[in-house]
Design an enzyme around this catalytic site. Structure first.
Site, PDB file in Angstrom:
ATOM      1  CE1 TYR A 117      -3.124  -2.945   0.183  1.00 59.79           C
ATOM      2  CE2 TYR A 117      -3.518  -2.477   2.494  1.00 59.79           C
ATOM      3  CZ  TYR A 117      -3.769  -3.241   1.375  1.00 59.79           C
ATOM      4  OH  TYR A 117      -4.662  -4.275   1.439  1.00 59.79           O
ATOM      5  CG  HIS A 132      -0.983  -8.372   0.047  1.00 56.93           C
ATOM      6  ND1 HIS A 132      -0.753  -7.033   0.222  1.00 56.93           N
ATOM      7  CD2 HIS A 132      -2.274  -8.432  -0.365  1.00 56.93           C
ATOM      8  CE1 HIS A 132      -1.839  -6.330  -0.064  1.00 56.93           C
ATOM      9  NE2 HIS A 132      -2.784  -7.166  -0.430  1.00 56.93           N
TER      10      HIS A 132
HETATM   11  N1  LIG Z   1      -5.838  -8.451   1.224  1.00 57.78           N
HETATM   12  C1  LIG Z   1      -6.191  -7.877   0.096  1.00 57.78           C
HETATM   13  O1  LIG Z   1      -5.777  -8.283  -1.003  1.00 57.78           O
HETATM   14  C2  LIG Z   1      -7.115  -6.712   0.142  1.00 57.78           C
HETATM   15  C3  LIG Z   1      -7.310  -6.039   1.322  1.00 57.78           C
HETATM   16  N2  LIG Z   1      -8.142  -4.960   1.393  1.00 57.78           N
HETATM   17  C4  LIG Z   1      -8.232  -4.254   2.696  1.00 57.78           C
HETATM   18  O2  LIG Z   1      -9.588  -3.998   2.981  1.00 57.78           O
HETATM   19  C5  LIG Z   1      -9.793  -2.600   3.153  1.00 57.78           C
HETATM   20  C6  LIG Z   1     -11.208  -2.232   2.771  1.00 57.78           C
HETATM   21  O3  LIG Z   1     -11.435  -2.599   1.445  1.00 57.78           O
HETATM   22  P1  LIG Z   1     -12.656  -2.089   0.605  1.00 57.78           P
HETATM   23  O4  LIG Z   1     -12.871  -3.063  -0.454  1.00 57.78           O
HETATM   24  O5  LIG Z   1     -12.430  -0.685   0.209  1.00 57.78           O
HETATM   25  O6  LIG Z   1     -13.843  -2.126   1.678  1.00 57.78           O
HETATM   26  P2  LIG Z   1     -15.403  -1.970   1.550  1.00 57.78           P
HETATM   27  O7  LIG Z   1     -15.991  -2.928   0.580  1.00 57.78           O
HETATM   28  O8  LIG Z   1     -15.907  -1.997   2.938  1.00 57.78           O
HETATM   29  O9  LIG Z   1     -15.610  -0.520   0.905  1.00 57.78           O
HETATM   30  C7  LIG Z   1     -15.263   0.649   1.567  1.00 57.78           C
HETATM   31  C8  LIG Z   1     -15.523   1.803   0.618  1.00 57.78           C
HETATM   32  O10 LIG Z   1     -16.919   1.907   0.378  1.00 57.78           O
HETATM   33  C9  LIG Z   1     -17.329   3.256   0.502  1.00 57.78           C
HETATM   34  N3  LIG Z   1     -18.711   3.237   1.041  1.00 57.78           N
HETATM   35  C10 LIG Z   1     -19.121   2.759   2.219  1.00 57.78           C
HETATM   36  N4  LIG Z   1     -20.468   2.838   2.342  1.00 57.78           N
HETATM   37  C11 LIG Z   1     -20.896   3.388   1.206  1.00 57.78           C
HETATM   38  C12 LIG Z   1     -22.172   3.734   0.728  1.00 57.78           C
HETATM   39  N5  LIG Z   1     -23.280   3.518   1.440  1.00 57.78           N
HETATM   40  N6  LIG Z   1     -22.258   4.273  -0.495  1.00 57.78           N
HETATM   41  C13 LIG Z   1     -21.148   4.509  -1.219  1.00 57.78           C
HETATM   42  N7  LIG Z   1     -19.887   4.202  -0.819  1.00 57.78           N
HETATM   43  C14 LIG Z   1     -19.782   3.660   0.374  1.00 57.78           C
HETATM   44  C15 LIG Z   1     -16.355   3.896   1.440  1.00 57.78           C
HETATM   45  O11 LIG Z   1     -16.262   5.254   1.099  1.00 57.78           O
HETATM   46  P3  LIG Z   1     -16.602   6.461   2.100  1.00 57.78           P
HETATM   47  O12 LIG Z   1     -15.300   7.127   2.341  1.00 57.78           O
HETATM   48  O13 LIG Z   1     -17.547   7.316   1.289  1.00 57.78           O
HETATM   49  O14 LIG Z   1     -17.250   5.905   3.329  1.00 57.78           O
HETATM   50  C16 LIG Z   1     -15.064   3.130   1.163  1.00 57.78           C
HETATM   51  O15 LIG Z   1     -14.303   3.764   0.166  1.00 57.78           O
HETATM   52  C17 LIG Z   1      -8.687  -1.963   2.328  1.00 57.78           C
HETATM   53  O16 LIG Z   1      -8.427  -0.641   2.683  1.00 57.78           O
HETATM   54  C18 LIG Z   1      -7.541  -2.895   2.646  1.00 57.78           C
HETATM   55  O17 LIG Z   1      -7.002  -2.582   3.901  1.00 57.78           O
HETATM   56  C19 LIG Z   1      -8.853  -4.558   0.306  1.00 57.78           C
HETATM   57  C20 LIG Z   1      -8.701  -5.172  -0.901  1.00 57.78           C
HETATM   58  C21 LIG Z   1      -7.798  -6.285  -1.094  1.00 57.78           C
HETATM   59  O1  LIG Z   2      -4.860  -5.273  -0.851  1.00 59.89           O
HETATM   60  C1  LIG Z   2      -5.623  -5.251  -1.770  1.00 59.89           C
HETATM   61  C2  LIG Z   2      -5.968  -4.245  -2.732  1.00 59.89           C
HETATM   62  C3  LIG Z   2      -4.891  -3.333  -3.088  1.00 59.89           C
HETATM   63  C4  LIG Z   2      -5.015  -2.010  -3.034  1.00 59.89           C
HETATM   64  N1  LIG Z   2      -3.871  -1.473  -3.435  1.00 59.89           N
HETATM   65  C5  LIG Z   2      -2.991  -2.444  -3.746  1.00 59.89           C
HETATM   66  C6  LIG Z   2      -1.701  -2.382  -4.225  1.00 59.89           C
HETATM   67  C7  LIG Z   2      -1.051  -3.547  -4.474  1.00 59.89           C
HETATM   68  C8  LIG Z   2      -1.677  -4.766  -4.246  1.00 59.89           C
HETATM   69  C9  LIG Z   2      -2.952  -4.823  -3.783  1.00 59.89           C
HETATM   70  C10 LIG Z   2      -3.613  -3.640  -3.541  1.00 59.89           C
END
Ligand SMILES: NC(=O)C1=CN([C@@H]2O[C@H](COP(=O)(O)OP(=O)(O)OC[C@H]3O[C@@H](n4cnc5c(N)ncnc54)[C@H](OP(=O)(O)O)[C@@H]3O)[C@@H](O)[C@H]2O)C=CC1
Ligand SMILES: O=CCc1c[nH]c2ccccc12
Length: 330
Positions: free
Chosen positions: A91, A148
């Site tokens: 990240y 990861h």
């Molecule tokens: N291990 C991996 O490979 C991965 C890990 N992750 C981890 O998970 C975390 C969360 O992932 P993410 O997929 O973003 O989580 P979510 O699916 O929980 O989505 C969160 C996003 O949704 C938005 N949101 C929430 N409620 C609403 C709504 N009612 N209407 C519109 N938008 C809304 C938020 O924006 P707002 O600011 O408007 O609330 C935020 O940007 C990441 O930051 C990371 O740490 C994520 C992807 C891959």
């Molecule tokens: O971790 C999952 C999603 C994600 C968001 N930014 C990056 C960068 C590199 C790998 C995965 C991701």
């Protein structure tokens, strides 16, 4: 009499069996009650297979905050009551995650900090990469260290060796718990074969539109005491609105709102659904109000078994895997 006695017992057993089925229909799936520790005096946590506890709600720094200065958002999250912070080497913002922690004034001992190993380049080691993270994060241990992604290590036949290095950093106390992320069944099997330490967590994309594909991964994890962590949980609202899950979630939302006598959002229903799957929740938001909305899920009534099943079935109508498509090719 000799004939009637066993058939009487049989009848009793049948009645007991039917009663237990009908009781289980109105109860939440047992996975929730076995995994999530609720208490009136402390925040709900999940217990991992190494005996440590994880706060159920994590604030992520990887999607909206990827490559950005996470300090303000992290500070706001901590000030709103979040103690579990989800970071990753990929990240590119671990220093600013640390800055947010520092600005919050929250002691290290009250926080649960996660980071994830990026695929090591030639010459890099798991321990060396973790030490770099610890320096950036301003701490001498992380609570949870995850691989990861299984790629490219698994294709290159290096996954077992990589897990061994994870076990070593755990034994040295640099990571209190170790686990994996984006691992499919075949990736878990490689690690489980001969592992000294079973991964504590598998962080995967988990929402109704991937449940059918994720279920075998969660089931294998459950067999080995690997707790799933969900990311992308709000996908049906945020990334795939208008899909088949919407109307089912709306019916549940409206039922919960009436039961609770206070407003309930679709996001809260999806979050509760994740907890019913035995997973803890990794989300992110720029808004303090949204963090409170997540925290309020702690007070929501359980979904019924039929409601969980209804969401599962609607989710199965549309397969939408948003993240890490290459990792999860299916
Ligand atoms: N291990 C991996 O490979 C991965 C890990 N992750 C981890 O998970 C975390 C969360 O992932 P993410 O997929 O973003 O989580 P979510 O699916 O929980 O989505 C969160 C996003 O949704 C938005 N949101 C929430 N409620 C609403 C709504 N009612 N209407 C519109 N938008 C809304 C938020 O924006 P707002 O600011 O408007 O609330 C935020 O940007 C990441 O930051 C990371 O740490 C994520 C992807 C891959
Ligand atoms: O971790 C999952 C999603 C994600 C968001 N930014 C990056 C960068 C590199 C790998 C995965 C991701």
């Amino acid at each position: 009499m000799l004939v009637r006695a066993p058939s009487h017992r049989l009848l009793l057993n049948l009645i007991r069996h039917c009663l237990s089925i009908s009781a289980s229909r109105s109860r939440p799936p047992p996975i929730l009650t076995t995994k999530l520790n609720m208490s009136t005096t402390s925040k709900p946590t999940f217990t991992l297979n190494d005996g440590t506890s994880v706060p159920w709600l994590a604030f992520g720094t990887g999607t909206a905050l990827y490559g950005k200065d996470a300090a303000e958002s992290v500070k706001q999250a901590i000030e709103t009551g979040i103690t579990h912070l989800d970071g990753a080497q990929m990240y590119n913002n671990e220093e600013t995650l640390a800055a947010g922690i520092k600005a919050s004034g929250k002691p290290r001992s009250e926080l649960y900090i996660v980071t994830k190993l990026k695929p090591p380049q030639p010459g890099q080691t798991v321990k060396g990469l973790l030490q770099e993270s610890l320096k950036k994060l301003g701490t001498d241990y992380v609570d949870l260290f995850l691989i990861h992604t299984p790629r490219p290590a698994n294709q290159e036949g290096k996954l077992k060796e990589q897990w061994k290095a994870m076990e070593e950093v755990h034994e040295e106390g640099l990571a209190k718990s170790i686990g994996v992320s984006n691992f499919r069944v075949e990736d878990l099997q490689v690690v489980l074969d001969g592992a000294k330490i079973v991964p504590a967590v598998n962080q995967i994309e988990l929402h109704p539109y991937v449940w059918k594909a994720a279920e075998p991964i969660v089931a294998l994890g459950k067999k080995h005491g690997i707790v799933p962590a969900s990311y992308g949980g709000l996908t049906p609202i945020v990334r795939v609105p208008g899909g088949p899950v919407d109307s089912v979630v709306e019916t549940v939302r409206s039922r919960l709102e009436k039961t609770r006598g206070a407003s309930v959002s679709a996001g809260q229903v999806l979050t509760k659904w994740i907890l019913h799957k035995g997973a803890f929740v990794v989300t992110t938001t720029s808004k303090a109000s949204r963090i409170k909305e997540f925290q309020d899920v702690e007070d929501l009534p359980d979904l019924t078994t039929e409601e969980v099943k209804g969401i599962d079935e609607a989710g199965a109508e549309l397969h939408k895997r948003v993240y890490m498509g290459k990792v999860f090719e299916d």
